[in-house]
Design a protein around this motif. Structure first.
Motif, PDB file in Angstrom:
ATOM      1  N   LEU A  95     -20.294  25.760   8.096  1.00 39.22           N
ATOM      2  CA  LEU A  95     -20.394  27.000   8.862  1.00 39.22           C
ATOM      3  C   LEU A  95     -21.687  27.109   9.650  1.00 39.22           C
ATOM      4  N   THR A  96     -22.717  26.367   9.259  1.00 38.00           N
ATOM      5  CA  THR A  96     -24.032  26.549   9.865  1.00 38.00           C
ATOM      6  C   THR A  96     -24.583  25.297  10.532  1.00 38.00           C
ATOM      7  N   ALA A  97     -24.042  24.142  10.223  1.00 41.51           N
ATOM      8  CA  ALA A  97     -24.533  22.904  10.832  1.00 41.51           C
ATOM      9  C   ALA A  97     -24.208  22.878  12.321  1.00 41.51           C
ATOM     10  N   GLU A  98     -25.012  22.155  13.067  1.00 44.51           N
ATOM     11  CA  GLU A  98     -24.771  21.976  14.494  1.00 44.51           C
ATOM     12  C   GLU A  98     -24.965  20.520  14.873  1.00 44.51           C
ATOM     13  N   GLY A  99     -24.523  20.171  16.087  1.00 45.19           N
ATOM     14  CA  GLY A  99     -24.755  18.836  16.619  1.00 45.19           C
ATOM     15  C   GLY A  99     -24.118  17.740  15.789  1.00 45.19           C
ATOM     16  N   ALA A 100     -24.869  16.647  15.605  1.00 44.10           N
ATOM     17  CA  ALA A 100     -24.334  15.476  14.908  1.00 44.10           C
ATOM     18  C   ALA A 100     -24.030  15.777  13.450  1.00 44.10           C
ATOM     19  N   VAL A 101     -24.827  16.620  12.820  1.00 45.99           N
ATOM     20  CA  VAL A 101     -24.590  16.960  11.418  1.00 45.99           C
ATOM     21  C   VAL A 101     -23.253  17.684  11.280  1.00 45.99           C
ATOM     22  N   TRP A 102     -22.988  18.643  12.183  1.00 47.86           N
ATOM     23  CA  TRP A 102     -21.710  19.356  12.129  1.00 47.86           C
ATOM     24  C   TRP A 102     -20.543  18.396  12.360  1.00 47.86           C
ATOM     25  N   LYS A 103     -20.665  17.472  13.301  1.00 55.90           N
ATOM     26  CA  LYS A 103     -19.584  16.525  13.571  1.00 55.90           C
ATOM     27  C   LYS A 103     -19.287  15.670  12.341  1.00 55.90           C
ATOM     28  N   ARG A 104     -20.326  15.209  11.658  1.00 60.73           N
ATOM     29  CA  ARG A 104     -20.118  14.418  10.443  1.00 60.73           C
ATOM     30  C   ARG A 104     -19.418  15.242   9.370  1.00 60.73           C
ATOM     31  N   THR A 258     -26.619  13.136   0.673  1.00 62.14           N
ATOM     32  CA  THR A 258     -26.387  13.886  -0.564  1.00 62.14           C
ATOM     33  C   THR A 258     -26.621  15.377  -0.344  1.00 62.14           C
ATOM     34  N   ALA A 259     -27.644  15.715   0.423  1.00 62.91           N
ATOM     35  CA  ALA A 259     -27.945  17.119   0.692  1.00 62.91           C
ATOM     36  C   ALA A 259     -26.826  17.772   1.493  1.00 62.91           C
ATOM     37  N   GLU A 260     -26.256  17.066   2.458  1.00 60.89           N
ATOM     38  CA  GLU A 260     -25.166  17.630   3.265  1.00 60.89           C
ATOM     39  C   GLU A 260     -23.908  17.835   2.427  1.00 60.89           C
ATOM     40  N   ILE A 261     -23.639  16.933   1.507  1.00 59.72           N
ATOM     41  CA  ILE A 261     -22.497  17.108   0.600  1.00 59.72           C
ATOM     42  C   ILE A 261     -22.712  18.356  -0.259  1.00 59.72           C
ATOM     43  N   GLU A 262     -23.917  18.501  -0.793  1.00 62.95           N
ATOM     44  CA  GLU A 262     -24.233  19.682  -1.601  1.00 62.95           C
ATOM     45  C   GLU A 262     -24.034  20.963  -0.788  1.00 62.95           C
ATOM     46  N   ASP A 263     -24.500  20.956   0.461  1.00 66.39           N
ATOM     47  CA  ASP A 263     -24.365  22.142   1.311  1.00 66.39           C
ATOM     48  C   ASP A 263     -22.908  22.489   1.564  1.00 66.39           C
ATOM     49  N   ASN A 264     -22.087  21.478   1.772  1.00 63.65           N
ATOM     50  CA  ASN A 264     -20.672  21.750   2.041  1.00 63.65           C
ATOM     51  C   ASN A 264     -19.923  22.211   0.801  1.00 63.65           C
ATOM     52  N   ILE A 265     -20.271  21.671  -0.343  1.00 64.66           N
ATOM     53  CA  ILE A 265     -19.653  22.150  -1.585  1.00 64.66           C
ATOM     54  C   ILE A 265     -20.024  23.608  -1.812  1.00 64.66           C
ATOM     55  N   LEU A 266     -21.299  23.940  -1.615  1.00 66.01           N
ATOM     56  CA  LEU A 266     -21.726  25.329  -1.774  1.00 66.01           C
ATOM     57  C   LEU A 266     -21.006  26.237  -0.784  1.00 66.01           C
ATOM     58  N   THR A 267     -20.827  25.754   0.444  1.00 67.53           N
ATOM     59  CA  THR A 267     -20.136  26.546   1.460  1.00 67.53           C
ATOM     60  C   THR A 267     -18.732  26.908   1.005  1.00 67.53           C
ATOM     61  N   PHE A 268     -18.007  25.951   0.473  1.00 66.95           N
ATOM     62  CA  PHE A 268     -16.620  26.219   0.092  1.00 66.95           C
ATOM     63  C   PHE A 268     -16.520  26.977  -1.231  1.00 66.95           C
TER      64      PHE A 268
END
Length: 471
Positions: A95-104, A258-268
């Motif tokens: 919900l909050t990532a942008e650019g290349a991070v959001w695309k991944r 690993t941090a991006e996976i954690e962020d997405n799990i928390l998001t959902f």
């Protein structure tokens, strides 16, 4: 369209006829932003204004919305205030990532939410809805009063935990759904420092109480990841192929950190169920006050369940139930605002030749709250009229005048999941019970991260004597 002469008009702030002062604006935004909007926001296609010396374009015209969210979406980044509120919670979640991070991230989570995959969750949605319906049987006497806002949050959390995480969220707390509510309530509020666009390191006094809950969630997410990784190594063949596993498999130099996976799990975990829960609660409240709608839904639900149709097909077989939910989302959009900022100067020309110049840096506010109640685009805009979403009437609704799930590249990835979940939950609950408003006080919508009922939604739940539980 077949409309009743006096359809139910649920409670909502009346459009302001006098602009508030700057001090009033601050107070309203901190208390309830839904009370801020004046008559022009509900009657004009676009408005240029300034909030705290910030140049702002409020957009209601469906063509201009399409231009910003779809046709030239690459020119519009996330709005600053939105990010100041959400990024401390979700960091680089979807919900909050942008650019290349959001695309991944989008690429990583997409396989779990294809329409075909989402339909595969139907049996779990049905099971959790039936299990939760038993709560009302255990509630004691007929006609007991429950806070449906809390109940729908618990139900949708149970569905999310079962479908996306196979019930393996590493929490020892029996109040986990309550903790989700506390997190979103305390951390999801606009602070005066956000309005001033102060750096994120400046303390937000209104959110200090939420940090402890956020730290708890981060710890739960890390334990959940660790437990699943251990199972993936020890029992690869027995590990569920759910959202959690698919996300963890994306770890690596070409995928997610690993941090991006954690962020997405928390998001959902934190927000993935919240929007559907709010929409379900508001829908039950509106249906309770519209007898002809409830009658049509009950007839439809009873007939489909008696036919033995599989839950995977209910979304297509229950047009009245779906229409009521979609009308609930129109009147009480789960995400009441969409915020963007122009990267470069832009221009849009309407079919009538009207030109809108969009300077670089301007804030774009697309407000589903006002758009969904706009006098230019809706007949009886403040009334609960599910008929407008029945199949024979849907072609009258422009794609960009109704945005419960947003639009464009960042459209909600879980839209099909949410619609199916809502229809199954409504069908199970309304087949067994009738829900009636309880108490004299009307519920009042307030904007936090979602459109929430202030002080809950107390409703009296009564068994329907002729209804048998679905097989």
């Amino acid at each position: 369209m077949d409309m009743r002469p006096e359809p139910f008009e649920p409670p909502a702030p009346q459009p302001r006829t006098v602009p508030p002062s700057w001090l009033e604006i601050i107070r309203i935004i901190l208390r309830n932003p839904l009370e801020l909007w004046g008559v022009p926001s509900y009657t004009l296609p676009w408005i240029e204004t300034r909030f705290f010396r910030e140049h702002t374009l409020i957009v209601n015209d469906p063509g201009l919305i399409k231009h910003v969210l779809v046709d030239n979406a690459q020119n519009y980044r996330m709005g600053d205030v939105r990010q100041l509120v959400l990024r401390p919670i979700l960091r680089d979640g979807l919900l909050t990532a942008e650019g290349a991070v959001w695309k991944r991230s989008r690429k990583a989570v997409a396989p779990s939410f294809t329409p075909r995959h989402a339909k595969g969750f139907a049996s779990q949605m049905l099971r959790q809805s039936e299990l939760y319906a038993a709560k009302y049987e255990r509630g004691g006497r007929d006609g007991a009063v429950f806070d449906i806002a809390v109940d729908m949050t618990e139900l949708t959390f149970a569905i999310l935990a079962d479908t996306l995480f196979s019930g393996e969220i590493a929490s020892s707390s029996g109040t986990f759904a309550d903790d989700v509510n506390a997190l979103l309530h305390r951390m999801g509020r606009v602070d005066p420092m956000d309005l001033l666009k102060a750096p994120s390191w400046v303390p937000r006094l209104t959110r200090l109480g939420g940090q402890k809950v956020l730290d708890k969630f981060r710890a739960i997410v890390r334990r959940t990841m660790d437990q699943r990784l251990q199972r993936m190594r020890a029992e690869p063949e027995a590990t569920p192929r759910d959202f959690l596993t698919l996300l963890l498999e994306q770890a690596g130099p070409d995928g997610l950190t690993t941090a991006e996976i954690e962020d997405n799990i928390l998001t959902f975990i934190g927000a993935g169920h919240e929007t559907t829960a709010r929409a379900l609660a508001w829908t039950l409240y509106c249906v309770a006050n519209a007898p002809h709608v409830r009658e049509a839904m009950e007839e439809e639900i009873d007939r489909v369940l008696a036919s033995g149709a599989e839950a995977i097909d209910w979304l297509d077989l229950m047009p009245w139930t779906r229409a009521a939910f979609e009308e609930g989302m129109r009147l009480y959009p789960p995400a009441p605002s969409i915020n963007r900022a122009a990267i470069a100067t832009d221009r849009w020309t309407s079919p009538k030749g009207e030109v809108v110049d969009i300077p670089a840096g301007i804030t774009i506010l697309i407000m589903p709250w006002t758009l969904h109640r706009h006098e230019l685009y809706w007949e009886k805009p403040r009334a609960f009229v599910p008929e407008r979403f029945l199949p024979e009437n849907r072609n009258r609704i422009d794609r960009y005048q109704y945005l419960p799930f947003g639009a464009g590249p960042r459209v909600c990835i879980g839209a099909t999941f949410a619609l199916q979940e809502a229809v199954i939950a409504l069908a199970v609950l309304m087949h067994r019970y009738r829900f009636d408003a309880a108490g004299d006080a009307q519920p009042w919508p307030v904007q936090r991260l979602t459109t929430q009922p202030a002080n809950g939604l107390p409703m009296r739940v009564t068994p329907r004597p002729s209804a048998a539980a679905p097989a």
